[in-house]
Design a protein around this motif. Sequence first.
Motif, PDB file in Angstrom:
ATOM      1  N   LEU A  55       0.825  -1.202   0.000  1.00  0.00           N
ATOM      2  CA  LEU A  55       0.000   0.000   0.000  1.00  0.00           C
ATOM      3  C   LEU A  55       0.860   1.253   0.000  1.00  0.00           C
ATOM      4  CD1 LEU A  55      -2.538  -1.111   2.765  1.00  0.00           C
ATOM      5  CD2 LEU A  55      -2.707  -1.474   0.280  1.00  0.00           C
ATOM      6  N   ALA A  56       0.281   2.351  -0.468  1.00  0.00           N
ATOM      7  CA  ALA A  56       0.992   3.628  -0.485  1.00  0.00           C
ATOM      8  C   ALA A  56       0.924   4.328   0.866  1.00  0.00           C
ATOM      9  CB  ALA A  56       0.408   4.541  -1.563  1.00  0.00           C
ATOM     10  N   GLU A  57      -0.039   3.957   1.710  1.00  0.00           N
ATOM     11  CA  GLU A  57      -0.206   4.566   3.024  1.00  0.00           C
ATOM     12  C   GLU A  57      -0.455   3.476   4.060  1.00  0.00           C
ATOM     13  OE1 GLU A  57       0.149   7.730   3.717  1.00  0.00           O
ATOM     14  OE2 GLU A  57       0.317   8.476   1.648  1.00  0.00           O
ATOM     15  N   PRO A  58       0.022   3.669   5.284  1.00  0.00           N
ATOM     16  CA  PRO A  58      -0.225   2.660   6.315  1.00  0.00           C
ATOM     17  C   PRO A  58      -1.669   2.708   6.806  1.00  0.00           C
ATOM     18  CG  PRO A  58       0.933   4.530   7.267  1.00  0.00           C
ATOM     19  CD  PRO A  58       0.855   4.782   5.780  1.00  0.00           C
ATOM     20  N   THR A  59      -2.213   1.564   7.142  1.00  0.00           N
ATOM     21  CA  THR A  59      -3.552   1.470   7.702  1.00  0.00           C
ATOM     22  C   THR A  59      -3.462   1.225   9.208  1.00  0.00           C
ATOM     23  OG1 THR A  59      -3.664  -0.914   7.381  1.00  0.00           O
ATOM     24  CG2 THR A  59      -4.383   0.490   5.539  1.00  0.00           C
ATOM     25  N   GLY A  60      -4.594   1.276   9.879  1.00  0.00           N
ATOM     26  CA  GLY A  60      -4.605   1.010  11.310  1.00  0.00           C
ATOM     27  C   GLY A  60      -4.116  -0.376  11.646  1.00  0.00           C
ATOM     28  N   GLU A  61      -4.525  -1.370  10.841  1.00  0.00           N
ATOM     29  CA  GLU A  61      -4.061  -2.738  11.101  1.00  0.00           C
ATOM     30  C   GLU A  61      -2.571  -2.883  10.813  1.00  0.00           C
ATOM     31  OE1 GLU A  61      -7.463  -5.952  10.405  1.00  0.00           O
ATOM     32  OE2 GLU A  61      -7.271  -4.595   8.679  1.00  0.00           O
ATOM     33  N   TRP A  62      -2.070  -2.159   9.814  1.00  0.00           N
ATOM     34  CA  TRP A  62      -0.619  -2.186   9.565  1.00  0.00           C
ATOM     35  C   TRP A  62       0.125  -1.651  10.779  1.00  0.00           C
ATOM     36  CZ3 TRP A  62       3.578   0.983   9.564  1.00  0.00           C
ATOM     37  CH2 TRP A  62       4.729   0.512   8.914  1.00  0.00           C
ATOM     38  N   TRP A  63      -0.343  -0.534  11.319  1.00  0.00           N
ATOM     39  CA  TRP A  63       0.299   0.027  12.506  1.00  0.00           C
ATOM     40  C   TRP A  63       0.247  -0.956  13.674  1.00  0.00           C
ATOM     41  CZ3 TRP A  63       3.648   3.661  12.523  1.00  0.00           C
ATOM     42  CH2 TRP A  63       3.574   4.725  11.625  1.00  0.00           C
ATOM     43  N   GLU A  64      -0.887  -1.585  13.847  1.00  0.00           N
ATOM     44  CA  GLU A  64      -1.037  -2.529  14.949  1.00  0.00           C
ATOM     45  C   GLU A  64       0.003  -3.633  14.876  1.00  0.00           C
ATOM     46  OE1 GLU A  64      -4.197  -5.923  16.481  1.00  0.00           O
ATOM     47  OE2 GLU A  64      -4.851  -4.425  15.008  1.00  0.00           O
ATOM     48  N   THR A 114       0.841  -0.833  17.943  1.00  0.00           N
ATOM     49  CA  THR A 114      -0.155   0.116  18.420  1.00  0.00           C
ATOM     50  C   THR A 114      -0.920   0.684  17.233  1.00  0.00           C
ATOM     51  OG1 THR A 114      -0.501   2.223  19.585  1.00  0.00           O
ATOM     52  CG2 THR A 114       1.561   1.975  18.359  1.00  0.00           C
ATOM     53  N   SER A 115      -2.181   0.991  17.463  1.00  0.00           N
ATOM     54  CA  SER A 115      -2.962   1.658  16.424  1.00  0.00           C
ATOM     55  C   SER A 115      -2.883   3.176  16.541  1.00  0.00           C
ATOM     56  CB  SER A 115      -4.432   1.222  16.511  1.00  0.00           C
ATOM     57  OG  SER A 115      -4.966   1.525  17.795  1.00  0.00           O
ATOM     58  N   ALA A 116      -2.176   3.646  17.579  1.00  0.00           N
ATOM     59  CA  ALA A 116      -1.992   5.086  17.793  1.00  0.00           C
ATOM     60  C   ALA A 116      -0.508   5.373  17.970  1.00  0.00           C
ATOM     61  CB  ALA A 116      -2.782   5.560  19.010  1.00  0.00           C
ATOM     62  N   PRO A 117       0.274   5.319  16.887  1.00  0.00           N
ATOM     63  CA  PRO A 117       1.731   5.484  16.991  1.00  0.00           C
ATOM     64  C   PRO A 117       2.117   6.876  17.466  1.00  0.00           C
ATOM     65  CG  PRO A 117       1.035   5.558  14.705  1.00  0.00           C
ATOM     66  CD  PRO A 117      -0.161   5.131  15.493  1.00  0.00           C
ATOM     67  N   LEU A 160       8.985   5.108  10.809  1.00  0.00           N
ATOM     68  CA  LEU A 160       8.386   4.087   9.952  1.00  0.00           C
ATOM     69  C   LEU A 160       7.826   4.619   8.644  1.00  0.00           C
ATOM     70  CD1 LEU A 160       6.613   1.850  12.622  1.00  0.00           C
ATOM     71  CD2 LEU A 160       8.782   1.450  11.456  1.00  0.00           C
ATOM     72  N   THR A 161       7.664   5.938   8.514  1.00  0.00           N
ATOM     73  CA  THR A 161       7.060   6.455   7.279  1.00  0.00           C
ATOM     74  C   THR A 161       7.970   7.396   6.495  1.00  0.00           C
ATOM     75  OG1 THR A 161       6.004   8.372   8.365  1.00  0.00           O
ATOM     76  CG2 THR A 161       4.763   6.305   8.335  1.00  0.00           C
ATOM     77  N   THR A 162       9.163   7.691   6.991  1.00  0.00           N
ATOM     78  CA  THR A 162      10.045   8.623   6.293  1.00  0.00           C
ATOM     79  C   THR A 162      10.867   7.896   5.236  1.00  0.00           C
ATOM     80  OG1 THR A 162      10.200  10.062   8.231  1.00  0.00           O
ATOM     81  CG2 THR A 162      11.914  10.294   6.570  1.00  0.00           C
ATOM     82  N   GLY A 163      10.848   8.438   4.032  1.00  0.00           N
ATOM     83  CA  GLY A 163      11.602   7.858   2.928  1.00  0.00           C
ATOM     84  C   GLY A 163      10.681   7.285   1.867  1.00  0.00           C
ATOM     85  N   ASP A 164      11.244   6.455   0.993  1.00  0.00           N
ATOM     86  CA  ASP A 164      10.490   5.786  -0.066  1.00  0.00           C
ATOM     87  C   ASP A 164       9.995   4.468   0.519  1.00  0.00           C
ATOM     88  OD1 ASP A 164       9.435   4.788  -2.390  1.00  0.00           O
ATOM     89  OD2 ASP A 164      11.316   4.742  -3.508  1.00  0.00           O
ATOM     90  N   ILE A 165       8.789   4.492   1.085  1.00  0.00           N
ATOM     91  CA  ILE A 165       8.299   3.393   1.908  1.00  0.00           C
ATOM     92  C   ILE A 165       7.070   2.747   1.278  1.00  0.00           C
ATOM     93  CG2 ILE A 165       7.570   2.695   4.224  1.00  0.00           C
ATOM     94  CD1 ILE A 165      10.352   3.996   4.105  1.00  0.00           C
ATOM     95  N   GLY A 166       7.012   1.420   1.350  1.00  0.00           N
ATOM     96  CA  GLY A 166       5.830   0.663   0.984  1.00  0.00           C
ATOM     97  C   GLY A 166       5.333  -0.103   2.197  1.00  0.00           C
ATOM     98  N   TYR A 167       4.013  -0.205   2.319  1.00  0.00           N
ATOM     99  CA  TYR A 167       3.394  -0.803   3.498  1.00  0.00           C
ATOM    100  C   TYR A 167       2.706  -2.107   3.072  1.00  0.00           C
ATOM    101  CZ  TYR A 167       4.284   3.984   4.817  1.00  0.00           C
ATOM    102  OH  TYR A 167       4.900   5.202   5.029  1.00  0.00           O
ATOM    103  N   ALA A 190      -3.776 -10.239   7.988  1.00  0.00           N
ATOM    104  CA  ALA A 190      -3.138 -11.342   8.703  1.00  0.00           C
ATOM    105  C   ALA A 190      -1.670 -11.078   8.976  1.00  0.00           C
ATOM    106  CB  ALA A 190      -3.286 -12.625   7.898  1.00  0.00           C
ATOM    107  N   GLY A 191      -1.032 -10.234   8.149  1.00  0.00           N
ATOM    108  CA  GLY A 191       0.389  -9.947   8.314  1.00  0.00           C
ATOM    109  C   GLY A 191       0.733  -8.639   7.649  1.00  0.00           C
ATOM    110  N   ALA A 192       1.879  -8.094   8.032  1.00  0.00           N
ATOM    111  CA  ALA A 192       2.302  -6.803   7.500  1.00  0.00           C
ATOM    112  C   ALA A 192       3.815  -6.726   7.499  1.00  0.00           C
ATOM    113  CB  ALA A 192       1.709  -5.666   8.324  1.00  0.00           C
ATOM    114  N   VAL A 193       4.333  -5.809   6.683  1.00  0.00           N
ATOM    115  CA  VAL A 193       5.776  -5.613   6.601  1.00  0.00           C
ATOM    116  C   VAL A 193       6.058  -4.186   6.143  1.00  0.00           C
ATOM    117  CG1 VAL A 193       6.043  -6.324   4.182  1.00  0.00           C
ATOM    118  CG2 VAL A 193       7.923  -6.713   5.785  1.00  0.00           C
TER     119      VAL A 193
END
Length: 244
Positions: free
Chosen positions: A116-125, A130-133, A141-148, A158-161
């Motif tokens: 994804l281009a932006e992190p979601t609440g479940e990605w943060w979790e 935490t869902s409230a970073p 976790l979001t600075t730079g050329d990042i993919g979620y 079920a999983g995230a990276v």
Amino acid sequence: MTSEALESACAAAWRAPVRARLGDWLLRWADGFTGRANSALALGDPGVPVPEALRAVCEFSHSHGIPPIAQVIHGSAAEAAIAAAGWIEHSAHPAGHEVSVLLGDAGSAPGDAEVLAEPTGEWWELCAGTSAPSEAQRYVLTTGDIGYGVVHDGGRVAGAVRAAVVGDLLHVSRLAVRPSCRRRGFAVALMAAAGQWANHRECALQVSVRNAPALALYGRLGFTEHHRYRYWVPPQTTCEDPKS
């Protein structure tokens, strides 16, 4: 790629909100979020004698409210100099003070994972616990050329990276799969999605040598160890915080 060059690239992929240079060394603060972002990356020449550089590390750390820690390539001249100055291995580091830096191919097998281009609440979790970073967590976790990266099981993630591109390198971190969803290929699918997103760049991973399941997974994917780094801290009798 030299160990120093690879460590510099990994640091660029995992940026702390506060950074200061001491010669070739990089001092970092991220409000306590991870050792990598709250330590002095001791590469090359600090521009002053190492004992003086370590005092500067202590001053920087105390002024930012974090314990003084140095991240040092295992077996390097910097590690020998830091040990000679009286610092000790940070064996109490909760995630393990010795880390294996691996290189390999993230893979490209088609799967159900996506980036994804932006992190979601479940990605943060999953990736930050935490869902409230915090502000520092968001920055790191979001600075730079990042993919979620995420993979779904039914209607939930079920999983995230986290995938970060720095030049010709893909840096993968924070891979997490829910306990109830493990051993079903989700981690491999996440790695492959990250590899496809990064256009199959060489992939770097930093894994504690105590994390046997992760090392086994990456070994099955063909990753090999490039080098190790360790965390070092001053003994209790030195580098005391003047405010304490």
